[in-house]
Design a protein around this motif. Structure first.
Motif, short mmCIF file in Angstrom:
data_model
loop_
_atom_site.label_atom_id
_atom_site.label_comp_id
_atom_site.label_asym_id
_atom_site.label_seq_id
_atom_site.Cartn_x
_atom_site.Cartn_y
_atom_site.Cartn_z
N LEU A 34 40.19 32.23 36.37
CA LEU A 34 40.53 32.38 37.78
C LEU A 34 41.85 31.71 38.17
N GLU A 120 42.48 36.35 36.86
CA GLU A 120 43.29 36.39 38.07
C GLU A 120 44.52 35.54 37.81
N SER A 354 34.86 35.40 41.36
CA SER A 354 36.09 36.18 41.31
C SER A 354 36.26 37.00 42.58
N ARG A 361 32.01 42.91 39.28
CA ARG A 361 31.60 41.60 38.76
C ARG A 361 30.30 41.73 37.98
#
Length: 378
Positions: A34, A120, A354, A361
């Motif tokens: 993340l 991410e 997320s 997900r």
């Protein structure tokens, strides 16, 4: 053998018990990330080649090995402010369409090669305008690079999904503009918004209009908080700004008292963070380099994990920390005795936290992560 038993390619490890928890096997495990900075994850060889192409002559070394070592050593300052100074060199070579596309493509390829199935990746578009690109062009070229990297990774048999976070610099005054940019491109690969940079003297509440804009548009955002400045920045990020996640958030441990008998008492802020399941984007190696913690072995990750905070494992800056998701997980497992079920939990924590749509997900958790760890658990 029962004819109904389907034997997976990795069945030897699965049928003989848990696979050894070593770097090779951790690299095989599906992982979710993340908190990773695009301008903190370049290959040293790419920095050198892009510098040559764009005429940047400020690099402190002329070969890839020495340059990689310089980045790592320079980042080991014990200060967030000095740590951030190393980015001047990487940002300098990311000012053209070709440079941005290449760095983004290689980022996706490198993460996928390390077993990352979802990431991410964040960067600040406002820092890439020196050669005449507009903010929209910066985003479009970067997204194209990620798409190229995803395609290459898929062709190599290591599929990955990349979500892009657009970062505003907290010492500047363009956060509302960057928030609008994030919303404008959210259906094209931008997953959310972030603010980053020096925490001291630049509280997140200075950017309330950007966060209000994100909330008004039902858009996701995270805030760098609780890395260098402590509990006040965490409180502001949550209470005033309404952040979805805490970028780092490691200093939440300052609101936890450990008694002589080992019992832990949570203060009001720590209780709130845990009760609300606010995700912590913890970056162990980076936290050591910036002086947020003394060592990985002393990192509060384990305290927070055992208290069931929503902890996630992250790289922050792979170049500066000479790290990867596999290395971060291995360091934590070595320091705290974690097993495969722990690493699976941290991975599922990341995917639950997320900015992907819920069904995506769930698909990654049920169809990729859980089957991948079943093989390793035996």
């Amino acid at each position: 053998m029962d004819d109904d038993l389907t034997v997976a390619p990795d069945s030897a490890a699965r049928l003989s018990g848990p696979a050894p928890l070593d770097m090779q096997n951790i690299a095989r495990a599906p992982k979710a990330l993340l908190h990773d900075h695009l301008d903190g994850g370049l290959r040293p060889s790419t920095v050198l080649e892009l510098a040559s192409e764009c005429g940047y002559d400020g690099l402190p070394a002329s070969d890839a090995e020495s340059l990689g070592r310089w980045f790592r050593d320079a980042a080991d300052s014990g200060s967030l402010e000095l740590y951030l100074e190393t980015f001047a060199h990487t940002v300098a070579v990311m000012q053209t369409a070709e440079g941005l596309q290449r760095v983004a493509r290689e980022c996706a390829e490198d993460l996928a090669a390390d077993g990352v199935v979802y990431a991410e990746v964040r960067y600040a578009p406002e820092q890439h305008l020196e050669k005449g690109l507009t903010l929209d062009e910066v985003v479009e070229h970067t997204l194209e690079g990620f798409r190229q990297g995803e395609s290459a990774a898929r062709a190599a048999g290591r599929p990955i999904v990349i979500g892009c976070l657009l970062t505003a610099m907290r010492h500047a005054a363009r956060s509302r503009e960057i928030a609008e940019l994030a919303v404008r491109y959210r259906d094209q690969g931008v997953a959310g918004f972030d603010i980053a940079g020096k925490e001291a003297g630049f509280p997140p509440s200075r950017h309330l209009d950007a966060f209000e804009y994100m909330r008004a548009n039902n858009a996701h955002f995270t805030i760098h908080a609780g890395e260098a400045f402590g509990l006040p920045s965490i409180h502001e990020a949550i209470a005033f700004c309404g952040t979805d996640r805490l970028g780092h958030g490691v200093r939440i441990v300052d609101d936890i008292t450990i008694n002589a008998d080992g019992a832990r008492e949570l203060g009001q802020l720590a209780n709130y963070v845990r009760d609300k399941r606010i995700p912590l984007e913890l970056c162990p190696s980076s936290n050591v380099q910036t002086g947020a913690v003394a060592s990985v072995e002393e990192h509060p990750f384990d305290i927070l994990a055992r208290l069931r905070f929503r902890v996630t494992v992250n790289t922050d800056n792979r170049l500066m920390s000479d790290t990867s998701m596999s290395k971060e997980m291995y360091r934590l497992a070595t320091a705290f005795g974690y097993g495969w079920s722990d690493l699976e939990r941290f991975t599922i924590n990341a995917l639950k936290s997320s900015f992907l749509p819920f069904d995506q997900r769930l698909a990654l958790i049920d169809d990729v992560v859980k089957p991948g760890y079943r093989v390793l658990l035996g």
